[in-house]
Each structure stands twice: as structure tokens, then as C-alpha cells.
Scaffold this active site. Structure first.
Site, short mmCIF file in Angstrom:
data_model
loop_
_atom_site.label_atom_id
_atom_site.label_comp_id
_atom_site.label_asym_id
_atom_site.label_seq_id
_atom_site.Cartn_x
_atom_site.Cartn_y
_atom_site.Cartn_z
N CYS A 146 85.96 -8.85 121.55
CA CYS A 146 84.53 -9.15 121.56
C CYS A 146 83.73 -7.95 122.03
CB CYS A 146 84.25 -10.35 122.47
SG CYS A 146 85.07 -11.88 121.93
N SER A 170 60.64 -25.16 93.79
CA SER A 170 59.74 -25.50 94.89
C SER A 170 59.15 -24.29 95.59
CB SER A 170 60.47 -26.39 95.90
OG SER A 170 61.63 -25.78 96.38
N MET A 173 71.51 -9.45 126.74
CA MET A 173 72.36 -10.60 126.50
C MET A 173 71.48 -11.84 126.50
SD MET A 173 74.79 -8.40 126.72
CE MET A 173 76.36 -9.23 126.54
N ARG A 193 60.08 -28.69 82.87
CA ARG A 193 61.12 -29.69 83.09
C ARG A 193 60.48 -30.98 83.59
NH1 ARG A 193 65.84 -28.18 87.10
NH2 ARG A 193 64.35 -28.82 88.71
N LYS A 225 67.45 -31.14 92.13
CA LYS A 225 68.42 -31.52 91.11
C LYS A 225 69.43 -32.47 91.73
CE LYS A 225 69.87 -28.99 87.85
NZ LYS A 225 70.61 -27.99 87.05
N LYS A 252 61.80 -35.08 83.45
CA LYS A 252 62.83 -36.02 83.01
C LYS A 252 62.33 -37.46 82.87
CE LYS A 252 66.44 -33.14 83.14
NZ LYS A 252 67.29 -32.82 81.96
N ASN A 260 62.79 -28.04 78.85
CA ASN A 260 64.10 -28.48 79.33
C ASN A 260 64.62 -29.63 78.47
OD1 ASN A 260 65.61 -30.62 81.33
ND2 ASN A 260 66.14 -28.51 81.81
#
Length: 556
Positions: free
Chosen positions: A459, A205, A297, A45, A143, A47, A75
Site C-alpha cells: 500500500c 437523456s 490523508m 424513437r 431501454k 414505441k 427507429n
């Protein structure tokens, strides 16, 4: 010579020659390293380059892919593909149409099409596309003209539509896929009924920008082939039932399953990592101790890597979430996903404010919860965020309070649908709790109304369930059921003792009963579970036997 009908789409590399992605590397060298690492198909690809330069680079790339007998696609540019003599093209919705591309390149060419919706996917399939590039799944800088970010829910919707075709095209998803999310994307994108999964993932990537493209490809290849460590395990138990024309009640032959899990909890004393709201930390910790777990916690991000290996489960409670805490929660969820330890998401008040909705969406985008637990309003909000179909209207939320009033059948459908959408467990709390793995639904009618008369009971239930899941990940559905039952049967026993006058006297009596059940279980006394009342909702419009869709009973 590559056969278009036997192409392996599992690891699809889309190139990018821009400086920000490729850097100073040579594209052809990067592709060759990636192919050595396990890339199975390559799309060139570019462009911006002139046609002459495109052809020259494509010819060099084709030499590499031919040497490894994998396809090279171009592409958009059919003319370049024709000039190079490569295996095909990938075209977008605004590029040349499929029939014209087929006429130019011939019947042996591979033609792939980008699809961001079911309409685009079905149209491309009907026009004869060999495969579809589905996405964009996540936001990505590679893109610029993305029509929409569809997420895994959008991918799953498209796969569901394609599954009805006699010969559906192959499918890959694209957009922000990397080693941190590839297993989750593949796992959560599966269309359940009828079943259809992706044939591969497309990356840019994750490989092109990697310091070592070969190693990056090997890692992705390994992750694609390996079941995700966080995938829920649901054993199939043969549970007997008692039935009349209106409902089904589980026979207590399921008692050994629940009591065995609680005994394992008491014997193991698992460490449970709670990232919970500041309002209920003390109560939640006391509940964990009472039933036999060891709570930690901690909201400290520096402790997450160590605790992910030390602790047996993670509870993320959003009750007092702030913008500064969200990245910590996100990192914790992803870290525990990598270890395979169970994770529980409690989306407190997620329907109340845009920030809370956005936070839940962010967490679901970047991680996988084993269980989502919330009241009806919260579960409806999560279902809306996740793209679950056919949700009932009119449910709202005020603060963390539940203002959604749904009939039992609607609760069952929402919970089951959300569980199926995200391929996780879902627990909707209320006067009757509704639990599903996406296939069957348990309705649990234990507990006492006083559980709703003080802050934090819901919770703290998350903490109790996290404790049982910590020792019962191999049977996750029953582990959650066991956690709910021990929590709520203790509440019933507290009130039955006759000394409770209201919320103030209820909480200590209830904690005492949680402790009593722990001690009884340790001594081999399992009679506490005889008070369980569990019903099963299955396929169709009626109550059915669990793990079976063969027979249904009408609902009066």
C-alpha cells in the site's frame, strides 16, 4: 441532400418521448435546439404512439434536420420512414431484417443496426448495415430490453472484430453515455491492434432531459473533439540494452530519466491525496514525507473538489473500503479525472469477496485510473472484471494475500493485456514487479524479501508511485518505474547496512534510506540508481528492445 457515405456520426441523438425523459417539453423544439448545439444525426424513437401520430411528428422533425442538412432516421418503422421520406431507419435484432429494409427503402437509405456482440456486429456488417449502434454500454432506464451491459470492454471487442473487415461499417456506442463519461468511453473503447475507434456516441437523456438541450449538445460536442485530460502520456525514450541469448538488461543510460524525475519530486514537494486504508495511513504518510512529497490523508467528501485542484495526484486504496465509502471514492475518481491529475487504484483484496469485486467493477465503470497497482491475485481479479482475454487459471486470493503463482511470461502477458484493455498503466507487485503501458513490459527485480514481512508495504508503494506520478504525468510510464525503483533500492540499501535483524528493525532503516536517497538527489548525487535491475518484455515470445517489435531474442 444527405449522402449516406459521408454522414457525421460523432454526436448521434436518439429521441425519447416518454414523460420521465422528455417531461413537458416539445420534442421537436428539443431536437431543434440540440441540432443547433451540434448534434450530427437524429433518430426518432417512439414505441407507443399510433402510426398517424408517428408520421406527423417525424415530418416536423424532418423539416428541422433538413434545414441543417443532417439525417433523420426512424427507429424500427420502415413504413414511417417511407411515408416521411427521411434518410433511413435504425433496426434492432428483433426488427425487420436488413435486406428487406434495403429492398423497401432503396440503396441510398441509411440503415443502422443494434449490435451487442461480435457475432451480431459481423452479421450486420455482412448484411450491409451502414452503421452499428453498439451497446448497451452502461445500465440505463431508457431501454427496458437490454440483452446485456457490455461496458467499454465489450465495445472494444466488437471494434476489434470489425477492424478485420475490408470496409467496416461506421460505429456509435449507446447506453448511459453522458458528459461525465463520454471522453473515457471514447478513450477506452479503442481497439489497439489493428487500431479502430468509435465514429461517435449516441445519447438520449443527456440531451433530451437537459434543461438546455442546445448547451448540453455543445458541451458533448466539445468533449468529443477534445483529448481527455486524464489520458496517460508515454514518451518514447531510446534506451540501450545489453543482451545475451536468455535475457535483456537495460543499460543504465536510462539513469538520467529516473533521476530527473526524482529530483523534480524533491524540488516540487507535490501534495498527494491519499484515500487509503486505516491500517497503513501512518506508514504511507511517512513514506511520502521521506521521499519528498506532502501527503494529505483525507476521506472527507467535502474536501474532494478543493483537493482535486490543490493536490497533484490521488491514491485510492481499497483495503478498508465500506459501502458508505464507495460513493466517496467514486466521486473522487471522477473529479480528479476532470482535472487530469494522475489517479492510482490499489484494489486491495479485490478477489477475496464479492463486495470487493463489485466495488472495483463500479469504480472502473465510473472512472479512469492512470495506474492500477496490485499483487498477482489482485491484478488477475481486475483483469477478469475488465474482460481481459486469455487469463491463466487457478489463481485465488485469501484476504489481501497473494496466492497466485505465475511464471514470468504469464505475468508479462496478463499485465500487458490488462493495460491494453483499459488503456492505463498496470503494475503487478511481487518478487519481481511487472509494469506495462500495454505496449512494452518492464520487469523490476529490486527490493528485499523483508518488504513482504510487515503489513502495508504494498500500500505504501502506491503512495510512493503517486508522488512521482504527481510530477511526471507527462512521462507516466517512467514515473511509475522511478517510483518503484526508489522505493525498492532503498529497501536493498537498508538491509545492506548490516543492522537489520527483521521487520521491526527493517522499517526504520528503510525509511532512513528513502530519506537518504532524497537528500543525495537534492545534492546532485545520483549513484543510488546504479543498483537498478530492469528487464524489458516486448512483443513476440522473447525479450526485445523497448519501443520496438523488430527483433526478438529466444527465451531458453
Amino acid at each position: 441532400m444527405v449522402n449516406k457515405d459521408t454522414v457525421d456520426y460523432s454526436l448521434y441523438l436518439v429521441t425519447d418521448s416518454t414523460k420521465v425523459i422528455l417531461g413537458d417539453q416539445d420534442l421537436v423544439e428539443v431536437v431543434e435546439k440540440a441540432v443547433k448545439g451540434g448534434v450530427t444525426i437524429v433518430q426518432y424513437r417512439d414505441k407507443v404512439s399510433e402510426t398517424r401520430d408517428l408520421i406527423q411528428t417525424a415530418k416536423r422533425l424532418h423539416e428541422v434536420t433538413q434545414a441543417y442538412n443532417i439525417p433523420l432516421l426512424i427507429n424500427d418503422r420502415v413504413d414511417v420512414a417511407l411515408a416521411v421520406g427521411c434518410e433511413g431507419v435504425h433496426i434492432g435484432q428483433d426488427d425487420i431484417d436488413i435486406s428487406s429494409a434495403r429492398r423497401i427503402l432503396g440503396n441510398n437509405a441509411i440503415i443502422g443496426v443494434t449490435a451487442s456482440s461480435t457475432e451480431e456486429a459481423l452479421a450486420a456488417a455482412e448484411a450491409g448495415a451502414n452503421y452499428l449502434g453498439i451497446g448497451t454500454v452502461f445500465a440505463t432506464p431508457t431501454k427496458e430490453n437490454t440483452k446485456s451491459i457490455i461496458g467499454t470492454a465489450g465495445v472494444r471487442s466488437i471494434l476489434g472484430a470489425l477492424s478485420s473487415l475490408q470496409t467496416p461499417p461506421k460505429t456509435v456506442c449507446i447506453g448511459g453515455i453522458n458528459e461525465d463519461n463520454v471522453q473515457r468511453v471514447l478513450y477506452q473503447s479503442v481497439s489497439i491492434n489493428p487500431p479502430k475507434s468509435l465514429d461517435g456516441i449516441a445519447v438520449v437523456s443527456a440531451i433530451v432531459s437537459a434543461l438546455d438541450p442546445e448547451a448540453a449538445a455543445k458541451q458533448l460536442r466539445s468533449l468529443i473533439r477534445t483529448p481527455p485530460p486524464f489520458a496517460i502520456q508515454v514518451k518514447k525514450h531510446k534506451l540501450m540494452i545489453e543482451a545475451d541469448e536468455n535475457h535483456v538488461r537495460l543499460d543504465l543510460t536510462f539513469k538520467p530519466i529516473v533521476t530527473e524525475l526524482i529530483k523534480k519530486l524533491v524540488d516540487t514537494n507535490p501534495i498527494c491525496h491519499n484515500m487509503t486504508n486505516t491500517v497503513v495511513q501512518n506508514l504511507a504518510a511517512n513514506v511520502a514525507l521521506a521521499i519528498g512529497a506532502s501527503p494529505i490523508m483525507s476521506l472527507n467528501p467535502a474536501e474532494v473538489p478543493s483537493l482535486s485542484h490543490l493536490a497533484s495526484s490521488l491514491l485510492l486504496n481499497l483495503g478498508t473500503l465500506t459501502p458508505s465509502l464507495l460513493p466517496i471514492y467514486t466521486t473522487a475518481l471522477a473529479t480528479y479525472n476532470r482535472t487530469g491529475a494522475p489517479t492510482i487504484l490499489d484494489p486491495v483484496g479485490c478477489g477475496a469477496t464479492p463486495f470487493r469485486r463489485s466495488a472495483v467493477q463500479h469504480l472502473l465503470t465510473h472512472g479512469y485510473p492512470t495506474l492500477i497497482k496490485g499483487n498477482a491475485s489482485e491484478i488477475l481479479a481486475v483483469a477478469s472484471i475488465a474482460g481481459t482475454d486469455n487469463l491463466p487459471e487457478g489463481a485465488t486470493q485469501r484476504g489481501v494475500d497473494n496466492t497466485a503463482s505465475l511464471p514470468p511470461e504469464a505475468k508479462a502477458r496478463v499485465v500487458k493485456s490488462l493495460a491494453r484493455t483499459l488503456r492505463c498503466l498496470v503494475l503487478m507487485t511481487g518478487s519481481s514487479d511487472v509494469l506495462s503501458d500495454g505496449h512494452i513490459v518492464f520487469s523490476i527485480s529490486n527490493g528485499n524479501a523483508l518488504l513482504g514481512e510487515f503489513t502495508g508495504s504494498g500500500c505504501a508503494l502506491g503512495t510512493a508511485v503517486a508522488a512521482v506520478l504527481a510530477v511526471g504525468r507527462e512521462d507516466a510510464l517512467m514515473a511509475v518505474l522511478a517510483g518503484v525503483l526508489v522505493y525498492e533500492i532503498a529497501a536493498q540499501r537498508a538491509v545492506a547496512g548490516g543492522k537489520v535483524k527483521g521487520p521491526g528493525t527493517f522499517v526504520p532503516a528503510w525509511l532512513d534510506e528513502l530519506y537518504a536517497i532524497r537528500e543525495e538527489t537534492k545534492a546532485g548525487e545520483m549513484g543510488w540508481v546504479d543498483n537498478a535491475w530492469v528487464e524489458v518484455w516486448g512483443e513476440g515470445r522473447g525479450w526485445v528492445m523497448p519501443w520496438s517489435v523488430v527483433s526478438t531474442l529466444p527465451i531458453a
